[in-house]
Each structure stands twice: as C-alpha cells, then as structure tokens.
Design an enzyme around this catalytic site. Structure first.
Site, PDB file in Angstrom:
ATOM      1  N   GLU A  81       0.813  -1.224   0.000  1.00  0.00           N
ATOM      2  CA  GLU A  81       0.000   0.000   0.000  1.00  0.00           C
ATOM      3  C   GLU A  81       0.840   1.264   0.000  1.00  0.00           C
ATOM      4  O   GLU A  81       0.336   2.357   0.273  1.00  0.00           O
ATOM      5  CB  GLU A  81      -0.944  -0.012   1.193  1.00  0.00           C
TER       6      GLU A  81
ATOM      7  N   LYS B  93     -15.868  -1.431   2.196  1.00  0.00           N
ATOM      8  CA  LYS B  93     -15.128  -1.804   0.986  1.00  0.00           C
ATOM      9  C   LYS B  93     -16.163  -2.391   0.033  1.00  0.00           C
ATOM     10  O   LYS B  93     -16.741  -3.446   0.320  1.00  0.00           O
ATOM     11  CB  LYS B  93     -14.082  -2.875   1.291  1.00  0.00           C
TER      12      LYS B  93
HETATM   13  C1  2PG Z   1      -7.354  -4.014   5.139  1.00  0.00           C
HETATM   14  C2  2PG Z   1      -7.039  -3.897   3.682  1.00  0.00           C
HETATM   15  C3  2PG Z   1      -6.764  -2.538   3.175  1.00  0.00           C
HETATM   16  P1  2PG Z   1      -6.589  -5.946   2.167  1.00  0.00           P
HETATM   17  O1  2PG Z   1      -7.123  -5.046   5.767  1.00  0.00           O
HETATM   18  O2  2PG Z   1      -7.950  -3.103   5.691  1.00  0.00           O
HETATM   19  O3  2PG Z   1      -5.815  -1.833   3.895  1.00  0.00           O
HETATM   20  O4  2PG Z   1      -6.117  -4.852   3.254  1.00  0.00           O
HETATM   21  O5  2PG Z   1      -7.083  -5.194   1.004  1.00  0.00           O
HETATM   22  O6  2PG Z   1      -5.381  -6.752   1.894  1.00  0.00           O
HETATM   23  O7  2PG Z   1      -7.684  -6.733   2.823  1.00  0.00           O
HETATM   24 MG    MG Z   2      -8.351  -4.019   7.570  1.00  0.00          MG
END
Ligand code: 2PG
Ligand code: MG
Length: 415
Positions: free
Chosen positions: A200, A332
């Site tokens: 990231e 998300k």
């Molecule tokens: C999280 C995310 C984003 P990933 O855990 O919050 O930072 O990671 O997209 O790998 O789930």
């Molecule tokens: Mg997370």
C-alpha cells in the site's frame, strides 16, 4: 434523478497494483461510458463476496457476457435495484457464480455511466442533496503483515491521520510529510534501508513492531510540530491473519509473541495509552464479537473499527450493533460485491452511529471512484494510503472535488 437504462456492457481482464489479474467493465448508459476495475485484498475476510468464479477469471468474463443480456435495458439510476437484480441472476449469497469482482465492476461502472449521462459527478449522482463533507485521509505509512515481506512487523498497517487539518489540502500535505520524515527516521536506524515499500506504499523496513510504533510516533510528532497540525496514530491489526484457531492465540511471529484473547486486549489497551492511538481496526479476529464489545466498552474517544468482522455486510454489522461490538466500520465495496449493497451497509452504519471509513484494497487500481463513494456515503475517513499512483489517484480526486465545491468542510470526528 430521472431514470436511464443500461445500453451495453463490455468486460476485459486488466491488472491491479500487485500485477494480479482483475476484471474491468465498460458500461454504456445513454451513450456515456462508465468504467471500473475491481480492486483485490490480500488479508481478505472469510465472509467477503467471493472474488471470481471458481473456474477462474476467464469463466468470470464469460458469465458477464451471459448476464449482460438480462442487464441491458435495466434502470441505471438506482444502485440498490441493480444489486438486487445481480443477486437474483447470480442466485447465490456471496456472488460465488459471477464473482464479486464482476459484481463490483458492473455496479460501479453503471453508477459512473449514469452520473456522466446526467452530467454530474459520481458523488452527486449517489447523494443528490448532500451534505458533502471531506473525509479525513487515513494513510498507511508503514506496512507489515500480509502486505510486506517477512522482515517487516507483524502488525499489518501503521496509520496516520491529520485530525487537526482544516482542509483536505492541509491533511494530505501532513500525511505526505510524515511519510517522508519516517523514511529519514528509518534510515537513522538502518543505514542500509533499501527504501522498500509494502503493497500500500507504506515503508516496509526490517524492524520489529515496537520500533515501528516508536518511529511512526516520533515522525508524526516532528511533522505535527512543524506544520502545526495535530496528527494521530491508528493501527490495522488485521487480527484474523494473526489468529491461530488451534492454539486460540494471536501469533506475532516476527515479534516472537503469542497472545491469548485476554492478553491481546491488554496489549491493545497499552498501545492506546502509550501512543495515544485513536483508531483500532480489527484488534480481534473476524468471529470475536464479544472481544470487540469488551474493548469498545473499556475505551472512550477511540474508534474500534470492524473490517473483516463486518465485511461490508449489513447483517454482520447489525449483529455488531446488537452486541455493541465496535463503534466504527470499514466500507469496501468489493467485500459486499455491489455498490448498492455497500450503500445499504453505509445507511445502516449511520443509523446506528457507527463511524464509516471507506477503504481501498491492498491490490488496487488507478480508479477514482473510492473518493466519490466516501463522500456519498458520508464517511468520516478515507483509507487510501499516502503515496503510490493507485493511492494518490484517489487522494488527488479529493483535491479536485474540493476545488469544485469551492472548499469543502472536513467531516466531524468524535475523538
Ligand atoms: C485491510 C485492507 C486494506 P486488504 O485489511 O484493511 O488496507 O487490506 O485489502 O489486503 O484486505
Ligand atoms: Mg483491515
């Protein structure tokens, strides 16, 4: 806003920031094209929408072609009814036929095409009457866990947030300054630091978690003092990645520590005190509603944030509301699958006073929809890294929106 229907859907394979394959779609509404490419997580929650058809990305593409005939002619103005139709066609709870990536790409591209057809920015199409407030940028400055190599800390994300910023411009400047200062601090510790970063864009040094806290904390203080902007620290523990079901413990391999649930709670409380943390994401694993509730009860003016536990799923959130587990939630869109489902989640979070944080994925694209979705869902923060093309695309979009709105007030935080 007046209806407008989907005219065509085209899909292709594109690549995300990790170089992994993803689905991109072009959706046409009244002659205007909306385009969206799905992001992808590395520390994914067990209950997220499934990414692709089990037979792979090509099978996913074929299914999009298949589903298109049922989607063409459908009203593009309402993300929720589109989501319902997609679910009906898929006939599964978690998009395990077409795949969440396809559901994401179709639903987000449709919303964008609709906004274009109406001549308004996406956030206005999704939230026509406002109010429009800027989310605080929550930025990953140091990466560990699944987002980095084995020499980096166990904890997945060391985050900073410029809580004292009066504008998005000031906020982004502060986060970038911390990221730059942190590099200097890391180099003082390790003159051979290669400048390596995690997925990231946060630094991924070969250090232990304790040192990471010290370095991020001192860098933030230096920048806070020099810019005169209060900057606070947050953490994404991504605890489901640390949890070992057999020994019922959180295993910090690199730290050399194993913590029972009770010890994890004590550990988190100590960190809050020592580093004045204001944001704790996934301090416990994805089934640990009770532990979330206990921690929430013990703390005040700290966000106890559910990511893998809620997975942008309204019924999992409502269970949390009932149990008073956490007081904030990550949004998300690809965890839910569709934009419509994510908006439903956001409404429920707001109704129950859970603070919303719209978030990127560790594997992301240069798309800018995230910024519009954060504003339209009235998220108080946006988690989108600090540097890197696929992170800055979203943050730069906030600057454009700010300009368009003639200077936008920051959201109100309760810490
Ligand atoms: C999280 C995310 C984003 P990933 O855990 O919050 O930072 O990671 O997209 O790998 O789930
Ligand atoms: Mg997370």
């Amino acid at each position: 806003m007046k209806k407008a229907s989907i005219e065509s859907i085209k899909a292709r394979i594109c690549y995300d920031s990790r170089g992994d394959e993803s689905i991109e779609t072009d959706v046409k509404v009244e002659g205007f094209i909306g385009r969206a490419c799905a992001p992808r997580g590395a520390s994914t929650g067990k209950y997220e929408a499934v990414g692709f058809n089990p037979n792979g990305i090509k099978a996913t593409l074929e299914l999009i072609f298949d589903y298109s005939s049922k989607l063409i002619g459908f009203d593009a103005s309402n993300p929720k009814s589109l989501s319902q139709l997609l679910r009906e066609i898929d006939g599964t709870k978690n998009f395990s036929r077409i795949g969440g990536s396809a559901a994401y790409a179709i639903s987000v591209a449709t919303a964008e095409a609709f906004a274009r057809a109406k001549g308004v920015p996406l956030y206005k199409a999704l939230l026509p009457k406002g109010p429009y407030l800027m989310p605080y940028p929550l930025g990953n400055v140091l990466c560990g866990g699944k987002h980095s190599g084995p020499g980096a800390p166990d904890i997945q994300e060391f985050l900073v947030c410029p809580l004292g910023a009066k504008s998005i411009k000031e906020g982004l400047r502060a986060n970038i300054a911390v990221h730059k200062e942190l590099r200097k601090q890391i180099e003082k510790k390790d003159p051979y630091f290669t400048g390596g970063k995690g997925d990231e864009g946060g630094w991924a040094p070969h250090i232990k978690d304790e040192e990471a806290f010290e370095l991020v904390s001192s860098s933030s203080k230096i920048v806070s003092d020099s810019l005169g902007v209060d900057i606070r620290l947050g953490v994404d523990f991504a605890s489901s990645s640390l949890w070992d079901e057999d020994s019922k413990a959180y295993v910090y391999t690199r730290w050399g520590a194993k913590r029972s649930s009770g010890e994890q709670l004590e550990f988190v409380m100590e960190l809050v005190k020592k580093y004045h943390l204001f944001f704790l994401e996934d301090p416990f694993h994805e089934e640990a509603y009770e532990e979330f509730a206990e921690l929430t009860k013990k703390l005040s003016k700290v966000y106890v944030v559910g990511d893998d536990i809620f997975v942008t799923n309204t019924s999992r959130l409502l269970k949390g509301v009932k149990m008073k587990a956490g007081n904030a939630a990550i949004l998300k869109v690809n965890q839910a699958g569709t934009l419509g489902d994510a908006m439903d989640f956001a409404e429920n979070a707001r109704k129950h006073n859970y603070t919303l944080i719209t978030s990127h994925r560790s594997g992301d694209t240069s798309d800018v929809h995230l910024s519009h979705i954060a504003i339209a869902t009235q998220s108080k923060m946006i988690k989108s890294g600090v540097v890197g093309g696929e992170r800055l695309s979203k943050l730069n979009e906030l600057l454009r929106i700010d300009e368009e709105l003639g200077g936008c007030n920051m959201a109100k935080l309760e810490v």
